[in-house]
Write a protein that holds these residues in place. Sequence first.
Motif, PDB file in Angstrom:
ATOM      1  N   VAL A  40     148.258  95.131  36.716  1.00 31.42           N
ATOM      2  CA  VAL A  40     146.806  95.318  36.841  1.00 31.42           C
ATOM      3  C   VAL A  40     146.532  96.746  37.315  1.00 31.42           C
ATOM      4  O   VAL A  40     147.136  97.195  38.275  1.00 31.42           O
ATOM      5  CB  VAL A  40     146.212  94.291  37.822  1.00 31.42           C
ATOM      6  N   LEU A  82     139.827  91.795  28.102  1.00 33.62           N
ATOM      7  CA  LEU A  82     140.971  92.078  28.975  1.00 33.62           C
ATOM      8  C   LEU A  82     140.593  93.032  30.102  1.00 33.62           C
ATOM      9  O   LEU A  82     141.096  92.901  31.224  1.00 33.62           O
ATOM     10  CB  LEU A  82     142.127  92.642  28.148  1.00 33.62           C
ATOM     11  N   GLU A  83     139.712  93.986  29.847  1.00 33.29           N
ATOM     12  CA  GLU A  83     139.271  94.882  30.911  1.00 33.29           C
ATOM     13  C   GLU A  83     138.460  94.122  31.944  1.00 33.29           C
ATOM     14  O   GLU A  83     138.615  94.324  33.155  1.00 33.29           O
ATOM     15  CB  GLU A  83     138.457  96.032  30.326  1.00 33.29           C
ATOM     16  N   SER A 108     149.219  91.982  39.012  1.00 32.40           N
ATOM     17  CA  SER A 108     149.636  91.696  37.639  1.00 32.40           C
ATOM     18  C   SER A 108     148.738  90.615  37.073  1.00 32.40           C
ATOM     19  O   SER A 108     148.102  89.858  37.821  1.00 32.40           O
ATOM     20  CB  SER A 108     151.100  91.244  37.579  1.00 32.40           C
ATOM     21  N   MET A 109     148.670  90.557  35.742  1.00 33.07           N
ATOM     22  CA  MET A 109     147.964  89.464  35.074  1.00 33.07           C
ATOM     23  C   MET A 109     148.905  88.834  34.067  1.00 33.07           C
ATOM     24  O   MET A 109     149.554  89.527  33.277  1.00 33.07           O
ATOM     25  CB  MET A 109     146.663  89.929  34.424  1.00 33.07           C
ATOM     26  N   ALA A 131     141.823  92.467  39.873  1.00 30.82           N
ATOM     27  CA  ALA A 131     142.070  93.580  40.796  1.00 30.82           C
ATOM     28  C   ALA A 131     141.199  93.461  42.040  1.00 30.82           C
ATOM     29  O   ALA A 131     141.646  93.758  43.156  1.00 30.82           O
ATOM     30  CB  ALA A 131     141.827  94.906  40.092  1.00 30.82           C
ATOM     31  N   ARG A 138     140.963  92.114  33.916  1.00 33.06           N
ATOM     32  CA  ARG A 138     141.745  92.984  34.806  1.00 33.06           C
ATOM     33  C   ARG A 138     140.927  93.366  36.041  1.00 33.06           C
ATOM     34  O   ARG A 138     141.419  93.309  37.169  1.00 33.06           O
ATOM     35  CB  ARG A 138     142.166  94.241  34.051  1.00 33.06           C
ATOM     36  N   VAL A 163     139.965  83.587  34.029  1.00 35.29           N
ATOM     37  CA  VAL A 163     140.822  84.258  35.008  1.00 35.29           C
ATOM     38  C   VAL A 163     140.902  83.380  36.244  1.00 35.29           C
ATOM     39  O   VAL A 163     139.938  82.695  36.600  1.00 35.29           O
ATOM     40  CB  VAL A 163     140.263  85.652  35.372  1.00 35.29           C
ATOM     41  N   SER A 202     147.733  95.568  23.356  1.00 35.97           N
ATOM     42  CA  SER A 202     147.105  95.995  24.604  1.00 35.97           C
ATOM     43  C   SER A 202     148.126  96.321  25.684  1.00 35.97           C
ATOM     44  O   SER A 202     147.740  96.596  26.822  1.00 35.97           O
ATOM     45  CB  SER A 202     146.147  94.906  25.102  1.00 35.97           C
ATOM     46  N   THR A 245     152.739  89.375  30.273  1.00 37.53           N
ATOM     47  CA  THR A 245     152.402  89.956  31.559  1.00 37.53           C
ATOM     48  C   THR A 245     152.070  91.429  31.423  1.00 37.53           C
ATOM     49  O   THR A 245     152.565  92.112  30.512  1.00 37.53           O
ATOM     50  CB  THR A 245     153.553  89.761  32.571  1.00 37.53           C
TER      51      THR A 245
END
Length: 292
Positions: free
Chosen positions: A292, A102-103, A116-117, A110, A106, A75, A158, A289
Amino acid sequence: MASVVAVEEVTGAPARRRFLDLPHVLDGGDPHFAPLVLAWERYRLDRHRNPYLEEADAAALLARRGGHAIGRISVHAVEGDTEGRFGHWWLPDDGEVADALLEAARAWLAERGCTSMNGPVTFTVDQEAGVLVEGFEVAGLTGRPWHPPHLAELLVRSGFEVAARLPRWRLPVPAGASRPSGGVGGRPGRPPDGPAGPYADPRLVLPGISAVPDVSDALRAPRLRGALATARRARAGQWTTAVVVGRPSTPASDVPALLSAAAMAGYRQLVAPWTPDDAPPETVHATFTLPV
């Protein structure tokens, strides 16, 4: 009962090595897989050498199940930019691992104010952008990796949506140019210039556009023999395919200029994000995309 998936931030050499080796461990046996140049991969994660990491906050995250590395993601975010990015996306076809990675990504974004990611982008579009969505039957190349289909499918499952499609074409290099003598590749001690790492060819760098030699065939050999063969071919300049990296600002003029440079350097093919005709692309990568 499956073990719980835990996600940790990579710190220290052993975890970093597992992070970098994971694509080879999971999919290195697939003949379509393009082996990564590990010298370049190490460079990208090095905060002391990669200029991008001087201006961006970034982290490498490793998923483990039962103590074993099973998936990865990176990230990164630039201060003041609400668009967060993720990259280094690789894992088995496992929804539990995808959800955990992914969590964690995110939450990390955040915390830094991102709304956004977007990705996979590792770390910029000039280095590696997108995951393969069409052309799975085509073997990957240095600078244009092959990905198993589930890497894109897990993002779609997802809730991610396609942000951009990145097609690539294989163009014949015009014949007739004489091949200059002398070796190619970086000077001793020179940092890697792109996905080809220390095997980069400086003759393929022009204003606004550059390409890297495809060294994947040499690296598909057993590790020691592959490294020696790659080094010999780098010194002799024995590459046949070059791959455009990044997004040229004026592809209709930039790509033909690079074709000419590739011809002078003795290449036979150029894989590029532009074609002079309406031929279908050989492969398509895509970025995705999600809010988030």
